[in-house]
Motif scaffolding. Sequence first.
Motif, PDB file in Angstrom:
ATOM      1  N   ILE A  81       0.834  -1.207   0.000  1.00  9.59           N
ATOM      2  CA  ILE A  81       0.000   0.000   0.000  1.00  9.59           C
ATOM      3  C   ILE A  81       0.865   1.251   0.000  1.00  9.59           C
ATOM      4  N   ILE A  82       1.915   1.246   0.794  1.00 10.57           N
ATOM      5  CA  ILE A  82       2.787   2.410   0.894  1.00 10.57           C
ATOM      6  C   ILE A  82       3.559   2.630  -0.404  1.00 10.57           C
ATOM      7  N   ARG A  83       4.004   1.531  -1.044  1.00  5.57           N
ATOM      8  CA  ARG A  83       4.800   1.664  -2.269  1.00  5.57           C
ATOM      9  C   ARG A  83       3.960   1.899  -3.519  1.00  5.57           C
ATOM     10  N   SER A  84       2.661   1.692  -3.432  1.00  3.78           N
ATOM     11  CA  SER A  84       1.831   1.767  -4.625  1.00  3.78           C
ATOM     12  C   SER A  84       1.749   3.162  -5.216  1.00  3.78           C
ATOM     13  N   SER A  86      -0.645   5.209  -4.789  1.00  4.74           N
ATOM     14  CA  SER A  86      -2.041   5.611  -4.956  1.00  4.74           C
ATOM     15  C   SER A  86      -2.512   6.544  -3.855  1.00  4.74           C
ATOM     16  N   LEU A  87      -1.770   6.607  -2.759  1.00  2.00           N
ATOM     17  CA  LEU A  87      -2.139   7.468  -1.643  1.00  2.00           C
ATOM     18  C   LEU A  87      -1.109   8.578  -1.493  1.00  2.00           C
ATOM     19  N   SER A  88      -1.588   9.729  -1.066  1.00  2.00           N
ATOM     20  CA  SER A  88      -0.675  10.834  -0.791  1.00  2.00           C
ATOM     21  C   SER A  88       0.129  10.521   0.469  1.00  2.00           C
ATOM     22  N   ARG A  89       1.192  11.283   0.675  1.00  2.00           N
ATOM     23  CA  ARG A  89       2.054  11.017   1.832  1.00  2.00           C
ATOM     24  C   ARG A  89       1.316  11.129   3.156  1.00  2.00           C
TER      25      ARG A  89
END
Length: 361
Positions: A81-84, A86-89
């Motif tokens: 999820i962190i490496r994808s 798709s999410l902001s920091r």
Amino acid sequence: MDVLEHPKSRSASRWAPRELWTGAYEWMTHHETQLWWIHSLWALAFGIGVMWLGARNFAYLRIAILHVVFIWATSMALPYIIRSGSLSRPWRTRVQLVVNYLNKNFYQQLLFFILPIYWLSTTPGSPNVLFVVALATAALLSTMDLIYDRHVAMRRVLTALFFAFAVFAGAAAALPILWQIQTAYALWLAAAIAAAGATTLILSERRIDWQRTWFAGGLIVLGLFLMVEYGRPFIPPAPLRIQSADFGTQVDLRGGPRVSKRIDSTPTDPRGQVYLVTAIYAPRGLHDRVRHVWFHGGRAVQRSRWYDVDGGREGGYRLWTPLSLSRDLAGKALHVDVETEGGQLIGRAALPAAPMIGPRS
């Protein structure tokens, strides 16, 4: 006559909730460390309550299995999820915070629950006290938010190591209770489950090169193997424990063996015998093999044959063995270790030396 509201007052009332939230957020950010330590104290108090439950109802271990599965699944998914991207920091930080919070809570419930189960099977003064100390340390660490979030959760090897120990301890206690697996086999199966879980957690972290990954995973697997193969004396045989132990010179075998003439010290007559009757607690359906080992000082003077223990008896499984005294043993201090076939110490019973009789000075 209508009173006109000033435009500035309308603007102030409109933004009051936002200013209130901003102020609260700034205050929490400023006192973040203190708030986390307060939460850690609450988690510790909650863990003590879970310990009370663990000493009374083993059925909760079935739910703990779901906790372990959740910890493993979220720990596996979090790096992806962190490496994808798709999410902001900020959202990646929030997701990691939520996952860590849930995992810590599940670790707390698992570790604090099994802690009294192991404690009841611990023999004071023996090496298996060290395992309970390590278990209590892990349970306490799971309540320390700042240490867990900033160190354990941020280092994949530490995450895998913590997971491996918690799963090994939980599975080693749950397998004999829930599936009536003999304690020696339960240790090997628990080690296999813990090794598989820890290895997959390390492999899911791509930032660690493959050499370090396999080296760290290999060390964890090797450590679990050494613990099971050579460290059994350090692991309490949960849930087996001694309910009572009585020494005597006669045994009544009617209605179950019981000491009919109790003694408080070793007889001085070298022609006599000493009997020990121990009541061993085991849950219903559990089968294991145990024996008595008689000691004088640090030397084993007699080992009984192996006896099959059948769990579920209200008064415990009663095992009795005799020891024929000799001139070297009459009147001397004795103690008996009750151990499993796998080499785990269930408990210890001591018989003091006969009191010295002589002229008073």
